[in-house]
Design a protein around this motif. Structure first.
Motif, mmCIF file in Angstrom:
data_model
loop_
_atom_site.group_PDB
_atom_site.id
_atom_site.type_symbol
_atom_site.label_atom_id
_atom_site.label_comp_id
_atom_site.label_asym_id
_atom_site.label_seq_id
_atom_site.Cartn_x
_atom_site.Cartn_y
_atom_site.Cartn_z
ATOM 1 N N GLN A 275 -3.971 -2.984 -20.832
ATOM 2 C CA GLN A 275 -4.126 -2.320 -19.532
ATOM 3 C C GLN A 275 -2.902 -1.489 -19.174
ATOM 4 O O GLN A 275 -3.010 -0.448 -18.556
ATOM 5 C CB GLN A 275 -4.429 -3.359 -18.446
ATOM 6 C CG GLN A 275 -5.863 -3.841 -18.594
ATOM 7 C CD GLN A 275 -6.430 -4.521 -17.367
ATOM 8 O OE1 GLN A 275 -5.773 -4.662 -16.342
ATOM 9 N NE2 GLN A 275 -7.668 -4.960 -17.479
ATOM 10 N N MET A 276 -1.726 -1.967 -19.612
ATOM 11 C CA MET A 276 -0.495 -1.223 -19.317
ATOM 12 C C MET A 276 -0.528 0.146 -20.019
ATOM 13 O O MET A 276 -0.177 1.168 -19.439
ATOM 14 C CB MET A 276 0.697 -2.046 -19.806
ATOM 15 C CG MET A 276 2.029 -1.581 -19.344
ATOM 16 S SD MET A 276 2.215 -1.755 -17.578
ATOM 17 C CE MET A 276 2.610 -3.456 -17.393
ATOM 18 N N ILE A 277 -0.943 0.133 -21.289
ATOM 19 C CA ILE A 277 -1.023 1.402 -22.025
ATOM 20 C C ILE A 277 -2.039 2.329 -21.346
ATOM 21 O O ILE A 277 -1.776 3.510 -21.117
ATOM 22 C CB ILE A 277 -1.463 1.161 -23.490
ATOM 23 C CG1 ILE A 277 -0.467 0.254 -24.203
ATOM 24 C CG2 ILE A 277 -1.660 2.480 -24.225
ATOM 25 C CD1 ILE A 277 0.586 0.910 -25.002
ATOM 26 N N PRO A 350 -10.886 -1.867 -3.438
ATOM 27 C CA PRO A 350 -11.200 -2.840 -2.386
ATOM 28 C C PRO A 350 -10.068 -3.818 -2.110
ATOM 29 O O PRO A 350 -9.269 -4.133 -2.995
ATOM 30 C CB PRO A 350 -12.392 -3.624 -2.957
ATOM 31 C CG PRO A 350 -12.703 -3.028 -4.268
ATOM 32 C CD PRO A 350 -11.563 -2.162 -4.691
ATOM 33 N N ARG A 351 -10.011 -4.285 -0.869
ATOM 34 C CA ARG A 351 -9.129 -5.372 -0.474
ATOM 35 C C ARG A 351 -9.972 -6.389 0.299
ATOM 36 O O ARG A 351 -10.868 -5.996 1.057
ATOM 37 C CB ARG A 351 -8.000 -4.871 0.433
ATOM 38 C CG ARG A 351 -6.983 -3.970 -0.249
ATOM 39 C CD ARG A 351 -6.182 -4.686 -1.322
ATOM 40 N NE ARG A 351 -5.184 -3.816 -1.934
ATOM 41 C CZ ARG A 351 -5.385 -3.080 -3.023
ATOM 42 N NH1 ARG A 351 -6.561 -3.090 -3.638
ATOM 43 N NH2 ARG A 351 -4.421 -2.339 -3.518
ATOM 44 N N VAL A 352 -9.637 -7.668 0.106
ATOM 45 C CA VAL A 352 -10.383 -8.730 0.778
ATOM 46 C C VAL A 352 -9.382 -9.599 1.529
ATOM 47 O O VAL A 352 -8.354 -9.982 0.972
ATOM 48 C CB VAL A 352 -11.100 -9.635 -0.255
ATOM 49 C CG1 VAL A 352 -11.983 -10.649 0.456
ATOM 50 C CG2 VAL A 352 -11.904 -8.808 -1.244
ATOM 51 N N PRO A 419 1.657 -3.924 -1.697
ATOM 52 C CA PRO A 419 2.083 -4.799 -2.805
ATOM 53 C C PRO A 419 1.332 -4.567 -4.117
ATOM 54 O O PRO A 419 1.801 -4.952 -5.172
ATOM 55 C CB PRO A 419 1.795 -6.209 -2.282
ATOM 56 C CG PRO A 419 1.073 -6.068 -1.005
ATOM 57 C CD PRO A 419 1.141 -4.658 -0.552
ATOM 58 N N ARG A 420 0.158 -3.925 -4.039
ATOM 59 C CA ARG A 420 -0.609 -3.672 -5.263
ATOM 60 C C ARG A 420 -0.481 -2.225 -5.724
ATOM 61 O O ARG A 420 -1.230 -1.781 -6.589
ATOM 62 C CB ARG A 420 -2.094 -3.951 -5.025
ATOM 63 C CG ARG A 420 -2.395 -5.308 -4.463
ATOM 64 C CD ARG A 420 -2.321 -6.312 -5.578
ATOM 65 N NE ARG A 420 -2.639 -7.644 -5.096
ATOM 66 C CZ ARG A 420 -3.514 -8.459 -5.682
ATOM 67 N NH1 ARG A 420 -4.160 -8.071 -6.750
ATOM 68 N NH2 ARG A 420 -3.704 -9.666 -5.224
ATOM 69 N N ALA A 421 0.430 -1.480 -5.115
ATOM 70 C CA ALA A 421 0.544 -0.063 -5.479
ATOM 71 C C ALA A 421 0.981 0.068 -6.925
ATOM 72 O O ALA A 421 1.473 -0.888 -7.542
ATOM 73 C CB ALA A 421 1.557 0.609 -4.567
HETATM 74 C C1 HEM Z 1 0.408 10.083 -12.213
HETATM 75 C C2 HEM Z 1 0.544 8.862 -12.646
HETATM 76 C C3 HEM Z 1 -0.079 7.627 -12.056
HETATM 77 C C4 HEM Z 1 -0.933 7.472 -10.998
HETATM 78 C C5 HEM Z 1 -1.482 8.557 -10.081
HETATM 79 C C6 HEM Z 1 -1.218 6.050 -10.882
HETATM 80 C C7 HEM Z 1 -2.052 5.490 -9.920
HETATM 81 C C8 HEM Z 1 -2.273 4.131 -9.765
HETATM 82 C C9 HEM Z 1 -3.126 3.546 -8.763
HETATM 83 C C10 HEM Z 1 -3.934 4.324 -7.726
HETATM 84 C C11 HEM Z 1 -3.078 2.202 -8.906
HETATM 85 C C12 HEM Z 1 -3.872 1.154 -8.110
HETATM 86 C C13 HEM Z 1 -3.235 0.858 -6.793
HETATM 87 C C14 HEM Z 1 -4.053 -0.076 -5.940
HETATM 88 O O1 HEM Z 1 -4.899 -0.845 -6.408
HETATM 89 O O2 HEM Z 1 -3.870 -0.030 -4.731
HETATM 90 C C15 HEM Z 1 -2.187 1.925 -10.010
HETATM 91 C C16 HEM Z 1 -1.863 0.668 -10.445
HETATM 92 C C17 HEM Z 1 -1.077 0.420 -11.543
HETATM 93 N N1 HEM Z 1 -0.428 1.360 -12.324
HETATM 94 FE FE1 HEM Z 1 -0.411 3.342 -12.045
HETATM 95 N N2 HEM Z 1 -0.535 5.381 -11.859
HETATM 96 C C18 HEM Z 1 0.177 6.302 -12.591
HETATM 97 C C19 HEM Z 1 1.015 6.042 -13.648
HETATM 98 C C20 HEM Z 1 1.304 4.793 -14.134
HETATM 99 C C21 HEM Z 1 2.238 4.524 -15.195
HETATM 100 C C22 HEM Z 1 3.078 5.555 -15.947
HETATM 101 C C23 HEM Z 1 2.229 3.197 -15.388
HETATM 102 C C24 HEM Z 1 3.064 2.478 -16.401
HETATM 103 C C25 HEM Z 1 2.670 1.563 -17.146
HETATM 104 C C26 HEM Z 1 1.290 2.605 -14.439
HETATM 105 C C27 HEM Z 1 0.993 1.257 -14.320
HETATM 106 C C28 HEM Z 1 0.235 0.697 -13.322
HETATM 107 C C29 HEM Z 1 0.030 -0.735 -13.168
HETATM 108 C C30 HEM Z 1 0.589 -1.827 -14.062
HETATM 109 C C31 HEM Z 1 -0.785 -0.912 -12.047
HETATM 110 C C32 HEM Z 1 -1.277 -2.224 -11.450
HETATM 111 C C33 HEM Z 1 -0.267 -2.682 -10.404
HETATM 112 C C34 HEM Z 1 -0.617 -4.002 -9.770
HETATM 113 O O3 HEM Z 1 -1.793 -4.368 -9.712
HETATM 114 O O4 HEM Z 1 0.300 -4.682 -9.307
HETATM 115 N N3 HEM Z 1 0.754 3.616 -13.690
HETATM 116 N N4 HEM Z 1 -1.705 3.115 -10.516
#
Ligand code: HEM
Length: 483
Positions: A275-277, A350-352, A419-421
């Motif tokens: 998922q990270m990739i 979604p948020r609950v 916190p989930r951003a």
């Molecule tokens: C333009 C680039 C990116 C955008 C627009 C973006 C956007 C988002 C959004 C909208 C979420 C969900 C937030 C939520 O549920 O409220 C998210 C979560 C996440 N993103 Fe990104 N992302 C980007 C790049 C990246 C990169 C480079 C990584 C690196 C690995 C990454 C890793 C993650 C992870 C791990 C989550 C889950 C966080 C959590 O649940 O705590 N994202 N991203």
């Protein structure tokens, strides 16, 4: 024989009565029955199934149509509400750190043990804590030399197309670039997709296959199992071996963290790696594709950006640090506008709340009800971003405000909030600044049979996807100066 026909008829009758009872309950007795929305959607999840699975990623657009008809809060399925009101974003996502994700929507990628797919807020916090330091500004700055190397490889690969006049599919190049960067940060090595002929070996097709399937997997999770092996063939368990690279990696840090042992199994960390990739690859590559398309397509923007880059980097062979690049106002505005238009994820978030009563204006939301919003609704809100579908970097210059005098940044939500951003904001920003600075300092491009339909979202496959028969962002390359 007669007996079994009668038993069968009774079973069918019981089933039909049950269905009638269920629909009656959902429409008239459920605590959500007072909320506006189409009856079909309130009666059954088949409504969503039809738009997302049969029509392929269309439910997000149907939700927008519902809002036009029923107002800012609608019941989009028997169990869930959706809000379209840009001012509500902060309240929903930063209102309480106890808000959870919605269990039902988390299994779509076949794993519910990863940080992003963890519903409960306390477990999510445990899983996210050891990741946070790796994504701080400081850690990403330490990793920046590696990103610069990857940008140089990207530049070298693009230059080769200039030399022999071949057609370049830039979107494939960006998938290879973003995939090599995030794989290296995860594991300390990458599969060097940028060196594969025409970037053919990038991860994007495998992730795209899974995402296109995810709407079906949401309704029938069991169907996922088969696809999982497809991705597992590409990303193996190397991610959970010990790090031998010259910089810290996400997975070496996770292994050495004080996460409890049961959180460090190969199965969980392997799923986290996948998922990270995906999270780091598809969003960044799509943001680059969107931004570069618009800059090539609009000569006045290109001219202004190039003038700024030439002044800041008189020697095109020297790549400035992101620290300086982020201070270039026009480049910064282009990055921001590109991220806004590419919009991150297109799926609703979604948020609950299991304890605190949520409210939307005068509506009191029953505890345990998932409430969602969608980034595109805010990012394309005409009132906040006039001419919202156009690429207008100028809207970010100075100290931009909405008509009501609010900071425009308040509505910059592609990364979510709270916190989930998104955890990868700093990494994404560095990748985008470095890649765009080098690309537009060193090359000019001509679009080849590519138009806005190759960039605009036509389907929601978790992330925005253009029309199904798009051939990608295709260009002919001209160089201004190549080292
Ligand atoms: C333009 C680039 C990116 C955008 C627009 C973006 C956007 C988002 C959004 C909208 C979420 C969900 C937030 C939520 O549920 O409220 C998210 C979560 C996440 N993103 Fe990104 N992302 C980007 C790049 C990246 C990169 C480079 C990584 C690196 C690995 C990454 C890793 C993650 C992870 C791990 C989550 C889950 C966080 C959590 O649940 O705590 N994202 N991203």
């Amino acid at each position: 024989m007669l007996y079994s026909v009668a038993a069968f008829a009774t079973a069918i009758l019981a089933w039909i009565s049950y269905l009638f009872g269920l629909v009656f309950y959902r429409l008239y007795l459920s605590p959500l029955s007072k909320f506006p929305g189409p009856k079909f959607a309130a009666a059954s999840k088949w409504y969503e199934f039809y738009f997302d699975v049969v029509l392929r990623g269309q439910f997000t657009f149907q939700i927008q149509r519902m809002h036009r008809k029923y107002g800012p809060i609608v019941r989009i399925n028997p169990f869930e509400l959706h809000v379209e009101d840009s001012d509500y974003w902060e309240e929903l996502y930063t209102g309480s750190k106890e808000y959870e994700r919605y269990d039902w929507m988390l299994g779509r990628f076949g794993a519910n043990t990863t940080t992003s797919s963890t519903a409960k807020s306390d477990l999510h916090a445990i899983r996210r804590a050891p990741l946070n330091p790796m994504f701080s500004k400081r850690s990403i700055t330490k990793f920046e030399p590696v990103i610069k190397e990857k940008v140089e490889l990207l530049s070298k690969a693009i230059a080769a197309y200039r030399e022999d006049g071949r057609l370049l599919i830039l979107s494939d190049a960006f998938n290879a670039f973003a995939g090599d960067v995030i794989a290296t940060y995860c594991f300390g090595f990458s599969y060097n997709h940028m060196e594969s002929p025409d970037f053919i070996d990038n991860f994007h097709p495998a992730y795209e296959a899974v995402r296109k399937f995810a709407h079906l997997a949401l309704h029938f999770p069991v169907a996922y199992l088969d696809l999982r092996s497809k991705i597992a063939n590409i990303i193996d368990d190397k991610g959970v071996t010990h790090n031998q690279s010259r910089h810290p990696t996400i997975f070496s840090e996770l292994l050495e963290s004080d996460l409890p042992q049961q959180e460090k199994t190969v199965g969980r960390l392997g799923a986290e790696a996948q998922q990270m990739i995906g999270a780091g690859l598809e969003t960044v590559a799509w943001a680059l594709t969107t931004t570069v398309y618009h800059i090539i397509d609009k000569p006045s923007i290109l001219k202004r950006l190039r003038a700024e880059l030439e002044e800041a980097m008189p020697d095109s062979t020297v790549i400035l640090d992101s620290l300086y690049l982020e201070k270039l106002p026009y480049l910064n505005a282009c990055v921001k506008e590109g991220i806004r238009l590419s919009s991150g994820v297109s799926v609703r978030l979604p948020r609950v709340s299991q304890e605190k009563i949520m409210k939307y204006k005068d509506w009191v939301i029953p505890i345990g009800t998932p409430v969602s919003m969608t980034t595109i609704d805010v990012l394309y809100d005409q009132h906040i971003f006039p001419d919202s579908r156009s690429f207008v970097p100028e809207r970010w210059l100075g100290n931009p405000k909405t008509k009501e005098g609010e900071s425009l940044n308040r509505y910059f939500v592609p990364f979510g909030k709270g916190p989930r951003a998104c955890i990868g904001i700093n990494l994404a920003n560095v990748e985008l600044h470095l890649a765009l600075a080098i690309i537009f300092r060193r090359f000019t491009f001509e679009l080849y049979e590519t138009d806005s339909s190759d960039i605009e979202m036509a389907h929601d496959f978790f992330v925005p996807s253009p029309k199904l028969d798009s051939m990608g962002l295709r260009v002919k390359v001209n160089a201004i100066t190549v080292p």
